[in-house]
Scaffold this motif. Sequence first.
Motif, PDB file in Angstrom:
ATOM      1  N   GLU A 144       1.602  -0.244 -14.288  1.00  0.00           N
ATOM      2  CA  GLU A 144       0.316  -0.798 -14.768  1.00  0.00           C
ATOM      3  C   GLU A 144      -0.268  -1.768 -13.758  1.00  0.00           C
ATOM      4  OE1 GLU A 144       0.406  -2.585 -18.687  1.00  0.00           O
ATOM      5  OE2 GLU A 144       1.085  -0.642 -19.483  1.00  0.00           O
ATOM      6  N   LYS A 145       0.623  -2.481 -13.078  1.00  0.00           N
ATOM      7  CA  LYS A 145       0.179  -3.459 -12.074  1.00  0.00           C
ATOM      8  C   LYS A 145      -0.358  -2.766 -10.816  1.00  0.00           C
ATOM      9  CE  LYS A 145       2.266  -7.832 -10.766  1.00  0.00           C
ATOM     10  NZ  LYS A 145       3.528  -8.523 -10.590  1.00  0.00           N
ATOM     11  N   TYR A 146       0.238  -1.616 -10.484  1.00  0.00           N
ATOM     12  CA  TYR A 146      -0.158  -0.884  -9.268  1.00  0.00           C
ATOM     13  C   TYR A 146      -0.444   0.571  -9.663  1.00  0.00           C
ATOM     14  CZ  TYR A 146       2.014  -4.982  -7.226  1.00  0.00           C
ATOM     15  OH  TYR A 146       2.346  -6.274  -6.913  1.00  0.00           O
ATOM     16  N   PRO A 147      -1.550   0.803 -10.402  1.00  0.00           N
ATOM     17  CA  PRO A 147      -1.778   2.099 -11.062  1.00  0.00           C
ATOM     18  C   PRO A 147      -1.793   3.324 -10.140  1.00  0.00           C
ATOM     19  CG  PRO A 147      -3.636   0.581 -11.410  1.00  0.00           C
ATOM     20  CD  PRO A 147      -2.616  -0.164 -10.625  1.00  0.00           C
ATOM     21  N   GLY A 171       0.806  -1.230   0.000  1.00  0.00           N
ATOM     22  CA  GLY A 171       0.000   0.000   0.000  1.00  0.00           C
ATOM     23  C   GLY A 171       0.831   1.269   0.000  1.00  0.00           C
ATOM     24  N   CYS A 172       2.158   1.124  -0.067  1.00  0.00           N
ATOM     25  CA  CYS A 172       3.047   2.298  -0.078  1.00  0.00           C
ATOM     26  C   CYS A 172       3.067   2.921  -1.473  1.00  0.00           C
ATOM     27  CB  CYS A 172       4.451   1.819   0.315  1.00  0.00           C
ATOM     28  SG  CYS A 172       5.727   3.080   0.307  1.00  0.00           S
ATOM     29  N   LEU A 211      10.051  -1.107 -18.394  1.00  0.00           N
ATOM     30  CA  LEU A 211       9.977  -2.006 -17.234  1.00  0.00           C
ATOM     31  C   LEU A 211       9.305  -1.314 -16.052  1.00  0.00           C
ATOM     32  CD1 LEU A 211      13.520  -3.682 -17.423  1.00  0.00           C
ATOM     33  CD2 LEU A 211      11.329  -4.575 -18.240  1.00  0.00           C
ATOM     34  N   LEU A 212       9.600  -0.043 -15.896  1.00  0.00           N
ATOM     35  CA  LEU A 212       8.951   0.713 -14.808  1.00  0.00           C
ATOM     36  C   LEU A 212       7.457   0.855 -15.102  1.00  0.00           C
ATOM     37  CD1 LEU A 212      11.561   3.612 -14.366  1.00  0.00           C
ATOM     38  CD2 LEU A 212      11.364   1.526 -12.998  1.00  0.00           C
TER      39      LEU A 212
END
Length: 242
Positions: free
Chosen positions: A46-49, A28-29, A40-41
């Motif tokens: 995209e995974k943690y928008p 959650g950070c 890559l970033l």
Amino acid sequence: MSGYRHAIVIGASSGIGHALAERLAKSGCRVAAIARRKDLLGALAEKYPDLVFVFEHDVADTETVPAVFQEAAKQLGGLDLVIYTAGVMPEVGAMEFCFEKDRAMVEVNLLGAIAWLNQAAIRFQNTRHGTIVGIGSVAGDRGRCGQPVYNATKAALATYLEALRNRLARRGVRVVTIKPGPVQTEMTARLHLRGAMSAEAAARLILIKSRRTGEHYLKFGHWLAFGIIRNIPSAIFRRLRV
Ligand SMILES: NC(=O)c1ccc[n+]([C@@H]2O[C@H](COP(=O)([O-])OP(=O)(O)OC[C@H]3O[C@@H](n4cnc5c(N)ncnc54)[C@H](OP(=O)(O)O)[C@@H]3O)[C@@H](O)[C@H]2O)c1
């Protein structure tokens, strides 16, 4: 839960830095993920928008660091953790002395770290809280035949971090030096290391150890072995293959 709410990770596109950024985001950070490989970033973002913010940056461009640092802290909406994990270790021949490779290691492993962590120190000495983590290496504990300049950059980084720790302790700021042993990442893929830790396992331990100011090995065995190795007299060390 990592316990951190706003973090900058420099060197977040692969290996240990990527695993750290992902672990922090999972908890959650909000994370500013910094490196050159934007794709890559971007995949991490995209995974943690709503949690991962991408900054394409080359740490060798030290003059741009203050502006990128300020923008990252602004987008995060606060800051309590800065981890510098960017590093390079090019292949170096047994009797090769290549200044270009040496310069790249000094620029990324040391000068980039100083440029970024000075910014963290300035901010945290004013806010009187925060954690600074630098990823050193067991390789910095002695000057070995295999990687003279990589060893030297990690030794210098550890000394710089010790000095930051001593300066900032009275301001309530933690400064943590992590000395990993072998970890399976892009950097070490060519070495076919046996018994290497995964990047995810290293990241888990780094975040646990980041809670205590000081210098930390990731395994008790490394702490013990390198305690001995550090104290072997040079004349004997020269003849050993460790
Ligand atoms: N793997 C091990 O066994 C081991 C052991 C002890 C210590 N370490 C240390 O752990 C840290 C992470 O290494 P790793 O094993 O995870 O290697 P890695 O997978 O190769 O990751 C290196 C990271 O550094 C970034 N980086 C390199 N040059 C950069 C530059 N000029 N500007 C911005 N970022 C740059 C890379 O991003 P871009 O290429 O996208 O810019 C990447 O994110 C390093 O400091 C390394 O010395 C590793």
